[in-house]
Scaffold this motif. Structure first.
Motif, PDB file in Angstrom:
ATOM      1  N   GLY A 160       0.834  -1.213   0.000  1.00 62.85           N
ATOM      2  CA  GLY A 160       0.000   0.000   0.000  1.00 62.85           C
ATOM      3  C   GLY A 160       0.865   1.258   0.000  1.00 62.85           C
ATOM      4  O   GLY A 160       0.597   2.225  -0.728  1.00 62.85           O
ATOM      5  N   GLY A 161       1.908   1.256   0.829  1.00 65.29           N
ATOM      6  CA  GLY A 161       2.827   2.408   0.874  1.00 65.29           C
ATOM      7  C   GLY A 161       3.542   2.581  -0.449  1.00 65.29           C
ATOM      8  O   GLY A 161       3.695   3.707  -0.964  1.00 65.29           O
ATOM      9  N   GLN A 162       3.989   1.476  -1.027  1.00 68.21           N
ATOM     10  CA  GLN A 162       4.665   1.543  -2.306  1.00 68.21           C
ATOM     11  C   GLN A 162       3.704   2.014  -3.392  1.00 68.21           C
ATOM     12  O   GLN A 162       4.082   2.832  -4.246  1.00 68.21           O
ATOM     13  CB  GLN A 162       5.216   0.144  -2.645  1.00 68.21           C
ATOM     14  N   HIS A 163       2.489   1.562  -3.356  1.00 72.57           N
ATOM     15  CA  HIS A 163       1.486   1.988  -4.332  1.00 72.57           C
ATOM     16  C   HIS A 163       1.227   3.478  -4.211  1.00 72.57           C
ATOM     17  O   HIS A 163       1.121   4.197  -5.226  1.00 72.57           O
ATOM     18  CB  HIS A 163       0.205   1.170  -4.138  1.00 72.57           C
ATOM     19  N   ARG A 164       1.111   3.992  -2.978  1.00 74.83           N
ATOM     20  CA  ARG A 164       0.893   5.431  -2.797  1.00 74.83           C
ATOM     21  C   ARG A 164       2.069   6.243  -3.339  1.00 74.83           C
ATOM     22  O   ARG A 164       1.887   7.287  -3.979  1.00 74.83           O
ATOM     23  CB  ARG A 164       0.681   5.741  -1.312  1.00 74.83           C
ATOM     24  N   ARG A 165       3.260   5.761  -3.052  1.00 71.01           N
ATOM     25  CA  ARG A 165       4.446   6.486  -3.564  1.00 71.01           C
ATOM     26  C   ARG A 165       4.458   6.506  -5.099  1.00 71.01           C
ATOM     27  O   ARG A 165       4.749   7.533  -5.716  1.00 71.01           O
ATOM     28  CB  ARG A 165       5.731   5.852  -3.036  1.00 71.01           C
ATOM     29  N   GLN A 166       4.106   5.373  -5.673  1.00 70.88           N
ATOM     30  CA  GLN A 166       4.080   5.312  -7.140  1.00 70.88           C
ATOM     31  C   GLN A 166       3.005   6.245  -7.703  1.00 70.88           C
ATOM     32  O   GLN A 166       3.226   6.939  -8.711  1.00 70.88           O
ATOM     33  CB  GLN A 166       3.842   3.877  -7.620  1.00 70.88           C
ATOM     34  N   MET A 167       1.822   6.227  -7.034  1.00 71.03           N
ATOM     35  CA  MET A 167       0.730   7.110  -7.496  1.00 71.03           C
ATOM     36  C   MET A 167       1.138   8.585  -7.347  1.00 71.03           C
ATOM     37  O   MET A 167       0.871   9.401  -8.239  1.00 71.03           O
ATOM     38  CB  MET A 167      -0.553   6.839  -6.707  1.00 71.03           C
ATOM     39  N   ARG A 168       1.784   8.907  -6.261  1.00 72.83           N
ATOM     40  CA  ARG A 168       2.217  10.290  -6.055  1.00 72.83           C
ATOM     41  C   ARG A 168       3.257  10.685  -7.114  1.00 72.83           C
ATOM     42  O   ARG A 168       3.183  11.784  -7.684  1.00 72.83           O
ATOM     43  CB  ARG A 168       2.800  10.410  -4.643  1.00 72.83           C
ATOM     44  N   THR A 172       2.717  13.460  -9.874  1.00 75.51           N
ATOM     45  CA  THR A 172       3.692  14.558  -9.956  1.00 75.51           C
ATOM     46  C   THR A 172       4.242  14.648 -11.380  1.00 75.51           C
ATOM     47  O   THR A 172       4.379  15.738 -11.954  1.00 75.51           O
ATOM     48  CB  THR A 172       4.838  14.340  -8.939  1.00 75.51           C
ATOM     49  N   ASP A 173       4.561  13.541 -11.972  1.00 76.18           N
ATOM     50  CA  ASP A 173       5.071  13.530 -13.337  1.00 76.18           C
ATOM     51  C   ASP A 173       4.015  14.057 -14.316  1.00 76.18           C
ATOM     52  O   ASP A 173       4.329  14.815 -15.243  1.00 76.18           O
ATOM     53  CB  ASP A 173       5.491  12.118 -13.767  1.00 76.18           C
ATOM     54  N   GLN A 174       2.790  13.676 -14.114  1.00 72.48           N
ATOM     55  CA  GLN A 174       1.711  14.119 -14.993  1.00 72.48           C
ATOM     56  C   GLN A 174       1.497  15.636 -14.863  1.00 72.48           C
ATOM     57  O   GLN A 174       1.296  16.322 -15.868  1.00 72.48           O
ATOM     58  CB  GLN A 174       0.398  13.377 -14.669  1.00 72.48           C
TER      59      GLN A 174
END
Length: 188
Positions: A160-168, A172-174
């Motif tokens: 879940g933490g890794q998923h949130r970091r990836q989503m963030r 951010t990239d978008q």
């Protein structure tokens, strides 16, 4: 000269036939030379035996009817005493045998009861040990399952933490991409 009574030969037989008055009466029909007798003899050590005696030569008893009756009553008394003694001895033997059998049955019953109690205690101990083993196995399985679930929870939290970091990072990239591609608006 005094008058003497002539001597009479008397034959004695013990008879158990009832007399007209309802009592037993002796009859005088057997010659004493034919009488066989047996006598119980006991020594001082408690050993006993029966001695048979038989008249070896004919003898004639010259007695008055009164002395013959007295002798017959004496013989009946001795016989009665012997029968009572024999009956008491037999009764004591029967009581002793019955008591010994009762004691043996009681002892066997006690032994069986002790054996059943020991068997019951052993079975109870075995059942308690089996229950303890089952409980220990169940607790061990629960502990393993709990550890497995806790490890799974840790993995899910990390995911879940890794998923949130990836989503963030993706957001951010978008947003950076959008900022770079949008014309700047004239200031106004």
């Amino acid at each position: 000269m005094a008058c003497q009574q002539p001597r009479q030969d008397v034959k004695i037989t013990l008879s158990t036939e009832p007399h007209a008055g309802g009592t037993m009466s002796p009859s005088f029909e057997q010659d004493l030379s034919e009488v066989e007798t047996s006598t119980r003899v006991e020594d001082g050590n408690g050993a006993s035996g029966v001695v048979d005696a038989k008249a070896t030569e004919p003898s004639t008893v010259h007695a008055t009817p009164t002395s013959a009756v007295a002798r017959m009553l004496e013989l009946a008394g001795v016989t009665a005493e012997r029968l009572v003694t024999d009956a008491e001895t037999e009764a004591e033997a029967l009581v002793s045998a019955a008591q010994a059998r009762a004691d043996a049955i009681l002892e066997a019953s006690r032994n069986e009861a002790n054996q059943v109690a020991a068997e019951l205690a052993r079975t109870k101990k075995e059942q308690a040990a089996a229950l303890d083993r089952e409980r220990a196995i169940a607790l061990a399985q629960l502990a393993d399952e709990k550890a497995s679930l806790e490890a799974q929870i840790v993995r899910l939290r990390e995911m879940g933490g890794q998923h949130r970091r990836q989503m963030r990072q993706l957001l951010t990239d978008q947003l950076s991409l959008l900022d770079a591609t949008l014309p700047e608006s004239p200031a106004g």
